[in-house]
Design an enzyme around this catalytic site. Sequence first.
Site, PDB file in Angstrom:
ATOM      1  NE  ARG A  57      -8.667  -8.964   9.926  1.00 32.93           N
ATOM      2  CZ  ARG A  57      -9.914  -9.033   9.518  1.00 32.93           C
ATOM      3  NH1 ARG A  57     -10.366 -10.131   8.949  1.00 32.93           N
ATOM      4  NH2 ARG A  57     -10.728  -8.023   9.660  1.00 32.93           N
ATOM      5  CG  HIS A  99     -14.379 -10.280  -0.559  1.00 35.90           C
ATOM      6  ND1 HIS A  99     -15.423 -10.766  -1.312  1.00 35.90           N
ATOM      7  CD2 HIS A  99     -14.468 -10.886   0.653  1.00 35.90           C
ATOM      8  CE1 HIS A  99     -16.104 -11.657  -0.580  1.00 35.90           C
ATOM      9  NE2 HIS A  99     -15.545 -11.736   0.607  1.00 35.90           N
ATOM     10  CG  ASP A 100     -12.675  -5.464   3.021  1.00 35.40           C
ATOM     11  OD1 ASP A 100     -13.037  -6.623   3.294  1.00 35.40           O
ATOM     12  OD2 ASP A 100     -11.735  -4.895   3.594  1.00 35.40           O
ATOM     13  CB  SER A 152     -17.939 -13.331   1.966  1.00 39.41           C
ATOM     14  OG  SER A 152     -16.702 -13.949   1.923  1.00 39.41           O
ATOM     15  CG  ASP A 181     -14.618  -9.717  -4.445  1.00 42.70           C
ATOM     16  OD1 ASP A 181     -13.542 -10.306  -4.204  1.00 42.70           O
ATOM     17  OD2 ASP A 181     -15.686  -9.994  -3.867  1.00 42.70           O
TER      18      ASP A 181
END
Lengths: 395, 395
Positions: free
Chosen positions: B235, B365-366, B165, B332
């Site tokens: 968040r 994405h994680d 990232s 992602d």
Amino acid sequence: MPSETVNPSGQIQPADSVGIVTPQSARFDRPLELACGRTLREYTLVYETYGELNADKSNAVLICHALSGHHHAAGRHSPGDKRPGWWDNYIGPGKPIDTDKFFVVSLNNLGGCHGSTGPSSINPDTGKPWGRDFPILRVRDWVHSQARLADLLGIEQWAAVIGGSLGGMQAMRWALEYPDRLRHCVVIASALKLSAQNIAFNETARQAITSDPDFCDGHYLEREKLPRSGLAVARMIGHITYLSDDGLGRKFGRELRSGTFEQGVEEEVEFQVQSYLRYQGDTFSGSFDPNTYILMTRALDYFDLAREYDHDPVAAFSHARCRFLLLSFTSDWRFAPQRSREIVDALIRANQPVSYAEIESPMGHDAFLLPSERYRRVFFAYMNGVAAETAPEVN
Amino acid sequence: MPSETVNPSGQIQPADSVGIVTPQSARFDRPLELACGRTLREYTLVYETYGELNADKSNAVLICHALSGHHHAAGRHSPGDKRPGWWDNYIGPGKPIDTDKFFVVSLNNLGGCHGSTGPSSINPDTGKPWGRDFPILRVRDWVHSQARLADLLGIEQWAAVIGGSLGGMQAMRWALEYPDRLRHCVVIASALKLSAQNIAFNETARQAITSDPDFCDGHYLEREKLPRSGLAVARMIGHITYLSDDGLGRKFGRELRSGTFEQGVEEEVEFQVQSYLRYQGDTFSGSFDPNTYILMTRALDYFDLAREYDHDPVAAFSHARCRFLLLSFTSDWRFAPQRSREIVDALIRANQPVSYAEIESPMGHDAFLLPSERYRRVFFAYMNGVAAETAPEVN
């Protein structure tokens, strides 16, 4: 036929516009039992109509609005009105929802903030604004209240019930709750229920509103406050997710607001997309009620067409007696084509007549509001068929 | 070889863990000129190292962290430490970044909030926390400060610079800024620059923070305030977008927290995904500095690898002299495989050696942080090749 006329105030009036419209208001004194178990003793619904109801009342069409919509779907409220109603692209003479053929009814839903009874109305029991004490509503509550409006207008059966997004959920619920009261159900960019991601976005939007100190636990009106910044953030989240990545890219790319990039210049707003979003958030938060936003997103989250049919959409749709048109848009990722195909599949398996078109569009979920040639053509052709079935009294 | 050992406190220590680690701190007194034009007179970087540096110092690997990361990438800080470092899945004996072979350096970036100089540090000129007066940083500033850390550790050339990232952006920038100081560049789930949608999400997150009244125009520390709710919303936005729709669906579906659905029961938190998100938001807002979050997201927004190469990534990459490994994950959508393929295409057209794998994963994405067999295998094989090139002093 001229393509435009000049109205008395000198403003040019396109020939395919419904022109100047005036909202009406209907008061209901019969208590409405709600899905949450509470009862609304009395309420008002604000609505607009376009076109003329024919003699046998067979040409009425109901428009159901989405999250931030309202009754003003077409035309203008005054000659100087800058923007037409939210679905003016598709409602008017010669448009898919052709007001030369249909009598169109468009209301502000219960719980709304544009005149219909909602959280910002006065609670008759306390004499103060309802605020957060306003009952939680479900899509079926809207459908029930819309049926009473139909009764009031003398409309036994709608030629079509039409809606996009949350509006499409209302249209589907109509088909199950009142199978004999509509001949066609038009469901645009909708879903049988939200995905976890959709719920998560809504939850974050609500969290932005409720954590704004000016929210005052939902009683901001009494305290003469308004959680504007929370609502602005909520709207920004919505706005991004209703557009596609590609759509945002085409509209703004990474364009810098100043036109140049200078490292070292500390600007608060540097990209075009930032200034656009802030403007959208600010504008919205000055004109929409935060409690209504919470109420509408919760109705979205809870909607689950097949819940009481043992979670089987085929069983649910087996109760319908109307024809269906389903539309979706390729770049819509909040109500993706896949979600419309699930509806279509369930309808087919339930032996229900359904037409479906997936429209190529880069504009994401917002595409259902925007001009698009193929969308217009498909929608027009279908509605033309609906009109052909109705009695020919009105032309 | 035993698969685990019991450490003195009785806690079981997996054999593939780097074990108990202790952060170190380096003070830099030479002023650092920043991309924004300002100069940081002095600063501290906190870092951890895992494994041993070999005699010719050829086996050092730099880990660059992402938005909310820090120096603690592997192992535990104490025997009772509940969670290991953020990339413990991939750093340790026998893991892809094999600490039996590599000397791994992982730092908290400048501007961070885990010990390195940042907005919550004291500004030596005022004796008060920097707050929002801390200079805006660009990815290149991090790379320059990391180069000074390398100097301090006596590392002339990294065997590899690795990041996911925002960390991948730093790795790419290393390849252009210091082409002779790295042999391999590993870029995971990254992009040449953000899309308008990504910028829009970051902007909304920043707006949530800055519109929280406790933000106090960025000087909350001086006033003993903390914009916790704004940071929690920020968040939450990040969290949803780092997971895939499918991933969220698998994890939570539309599961209700109570296990049953009762219309009429007005619950604040009704869906599992809501309670999860609120927990994530609350936890994060208690441990991360809001100004750092703003600073990191702005660095992300501004990163544009090819900006000063006439917007031509091929021209940019023609300056590189290392080998590249690119990895991306199918689900992602914030750093989609397409964005990695753009990098791969540019590298190929610039005649640079590049390997690329697109990893099947439902985790969005994680995924770059999570265990995955194919990811591990590809990453391991590549790093094994990197290790084979280094001198054999350390085994």
